[in-house]
Scaffold this motif. Sequence first.
Motif, mmCIF file in Angstrom:
data_model
loop_
_atom_site.group_PDB
_atom_site.id
_atom_site.type_symbol
_atom_site.label_atom_id
_atom_site.label_comp_id
_atom_site.label_asym_id
_atom_site.label_seq_id
_atom_site.Cartn_x
_atom_site.Cartn_y
_atom_site.Cartn_z
ATOM 1 N N LEU A 22 -19.258 9.372 -38.775
ATOM 2 C CA LEU A 22 -18.536 9.635 -37.648
ATOM 3 C C LEU A 22 -17.007 9.115 -37.748
ATOM 4 C CD1 LEU A 22 -21.438 9.230 -35.085
ATOM 5 C CD2 LEU A 22 -20.327 11.406 -35.599
ATOM 6 N N GLY A 23 -16.826 8.096 -38.474
ATOM 7 C CA GLY A 23 -15.385 7.544 -38.749
ATOM 8 C C GLY A 23 -15.013 6.664 -37.510
ATOM 9 N N LEU A 24 -16.251 6.039 -36.871
ATOM 10 C CA LEU A 24 -16.005 5.111 -35.796
ATOM 11 C C LEU A 24 -15.789 3.763 -36.176
ATOM 12 C CD1 LEU A 24 -18.939 6.394 -33.454
ATOM 13 C CD2 LEU A 24 -16.347 6.847 -33.285
ATOM 14 N N VAL A 54 -28.784 -3.272 -33.417
ATOM 15 C CA VAL A 54 -28.190 -3.270 -31.885
ATOM 16 C C VAL A 54 -26.794 -3.079 -32.321
ATOM 17 C CG1 VAL A 54 -27.840 -4.476 -29.821
ATOM 18 C CG2 VAL A 54 -30.010 -5.070 -31.029
ATOM 19 N N ILE A 55 -26.230 -2.069 -31.188
ATOM 20 C CA ILE A 55 -24.734 -1.820 -31.187
ATOM 21 C C ILE A 55 -24.434 -2.247 -29.620
ATOM 22 C CG2 ILE A 55 -24.977 -0.043 -32.978
ATOM 23 C CD1 ILE A 55 -24.077 1.844 -30.638
ATOM 24 N N VAL A 56 -23.117 -2.915 -29.810
ATOM 25 C CA VAL A 56 -22.685 -2.731 -28.269
ATOM 26 C C VAL A 56 -21.140 -1.973 -28.681
ATOM 27 C CG1 VAL A 56 -21.272 -4.261 -26.787
ATOM 28 C CG2 VAL A 56 -23.400 -5.115 -28.013
ATOM 29 N N ASP A 57 -21.019 -0.803 -27.792
ATOM 30 C CA ASP A 57 -19.790 -0.048 -27.734
ATOM 31 C C ASP A 57 -18.907 -0.569 -26.748
ATOM 32 O OD1 ASP A 57 -17.879 1.628 -28.054
ATOM 33 O OD2 ASP A 57 -19.386 3.677 -27.661
ATOM 34 N N HIS A 58 -17.845 -1.048 -27.065
ATOM 35 C CA HIS A 58 -16.916 -1.635 -25.965
ATOM 36 C C HIS A 58 -16.010 -0.398 -25.424
ATOM 37 C CE1 HIS A 58 -17.676 -5.842 -26.811
ATOM 38 N NE2 HIS A 58 -17.613 -5.563 -28.317
ATOM 39 N N ASP A 59 -16.216 0.582 -25.819
ATOM 40 C CA ASP A 59 -15.834 1.823 -25.113
ATOM 41 C C ASP A 59 -16.748 2.974 -24.888
ATOM 42 O OD1 ASP A 59 -13.829 3.763 -24.175
ATOM 43 O OD2 ASP A 59 -13.789 4.611 -26.047
ATOM 44 N N GLY A 60 -17.747 2.231 -24.055
ATOM 45 C CA GLY A 60 -18.877 3.030 -23.814
ATOM 46 C C GLY A 60 -18.600 4.016 -22.545
ATOM 47 N N PRO A 61 -19.766 4.572 -21.744
ATOM 48 C CA PRO A 61 -19.329 5.540 -20.650
ATOM 49 C C PRO A 61 -18.493 5.020 -19.484
ATOM 50 C CG PRO A 61 -21.613 5.426 -21.401
ATOM 51 C CD PRO A 61 -20.989 4.245 -22.126
ATOM 52 N N ASP A 62 -17.571 5.602 -19.270
ATOM 53 C CA ASP A 62 -16.548 5.448 -18.319
ATOM 54 C C ASP A 62 -15.515 4.177 -18.692
ATOM 55 O OD1 ASP A 62 -17.834 7.238 -16.426
ATOM 56 O OD2 ASP A 62 -19.091 5.963 -15.636
ATOM 57 N N GLY A 63 -15.593 4.004 -20.110
ATOM 58 C CA GLY A 63 -14.771 3.006 -20.622
ATOM 59 C C GLY A 63 -15.253 1.584 -20.626
ATOM 60 N N GLU A 80 -24.045 12.004 -29.051
ATOM 61 C CA GLU A 80 -23.694 12.493 -27.827
ATOM 62 C C GLU A 80 -22.389 11.880 -27.351
ATOM 63 O OE1 GLU A 80 -26.695 11.264 -25.190
ATOM 64 O OE2 GLU A 80 -28.149 12.846 -25.781
ATOM 65 N N LYS A 81 -21.858 10.805 -28.129
ATOM 66 C CA LYS A 81 -20.484 10.325 -27.613
ATOM 67 C C LYS A 81 -19.469 10.805 -28.405
ATOM 68 C CE LYS A 81 -17.952 6.025 -28.820
ATOM 69 N NZ LYS A 81 -17.176 5.647 -27.661
ATOM 70 N N THR A 82 -19.965 11.475 -29.524
ATOM 71 C CA THR A 82 -18.963 12.223 -30.319
ATOM 72 C C THR A 82 -18.708 13.490 -30.265
ATOM 73 O OG1 THR A 82 -20.200 11.985 -32.283
ATOM 74 C CG2 THR A 82 -18.638 10.251 -31.971
ATOM 75 N N GLY A 83 -20.120 13.956 -29.851
ATOM 76 C CA GLY A 83 -20.424 15.645 -29.894
ATOM 77 C C GLY A 83 -20.372 16.195 -31.269
ATOM 78 N N LYS A 84 -20.912 15.168 -32.336
ATOM 79 C CA LYS A 84 -21.209 15.548 -33.590
ATOM 80 C C LYS A 84 -22.577 15.043 -34.012
ATOM 81 C CE LYS A 84 -16.162 14.661 -34.878
ATOM 82 N NZ LYS A 84 -15.447 13.994 -35.606
#
Length: 234
Positions: A22-24, A54-63, A80-84
């Motif tokens: 996904l290139g994240l 475990v992941i922590v996404d600092h740019d999660g839902p609603d930022g 779902e985050k990337t639509g891919k």
Amino acid sequence: MIDLYALTSPNVQKIYIALEELGLPYKEHFVDVWKGDQFAAEFMKLNPNGKIPVIVDHDGPDGTPITIFESGAILLYLAEKTGKLLPSDKRARTEALQWLMIQLTGVGPAFGNFIHFQRFAPQEQDHDYSLSRYRTEMLRILTLIDERLSSSAYLGGADYSIVDISTWPWMRLYMATPGAGEKVPHLARWFATIEKRDAVQRALAKIGKIQSVRESAQARDKDRLFGRGEFARA
């Protein structure tokens, strides 16, 4: 930025591959389960189940940041985050999710338990029944997947998806056996196709550099990891 808490298990490999595909951008944090790092108070705040990944996404839902554990949940979140890496068509998506569940509830438990009794169970005990039980289930699932891939380019359908990413690391264990591909030719074709992907190679290169104390783990370290001996609850 995503923080990835990881080591080298198949369930962790899934997330490395997905992030590379996904290139994240992500930052690695190594949790050495052979030293008991997963039971540290700070890590248990991230995952009360005390397991990686475990992941922590600092740019999660609603930022806002979000913490996610369990490899299947992480893969679904990233798709779902990337639509891919998942079909958008409802029928195709449902078909793909069925095969994702087979990995999560079938492949992982069967392969994981077989490897546990083969490599890590106390050798002074008789494990013939356990080995036979999980070997039989493992071979049944391999046949199932091979049959699926005889009529489908990928496990989830026509396109590469998180279903393949979720399953492929577990198949590495089987395909490392000499002559394994001869018994499941369609699975072997699929395995080789995915292995050649640039993102998979990047992920494997990173995983190959990870160090742990597995080889020097003492009996008490293994007891703590597997919940036996003084760490048993029953």
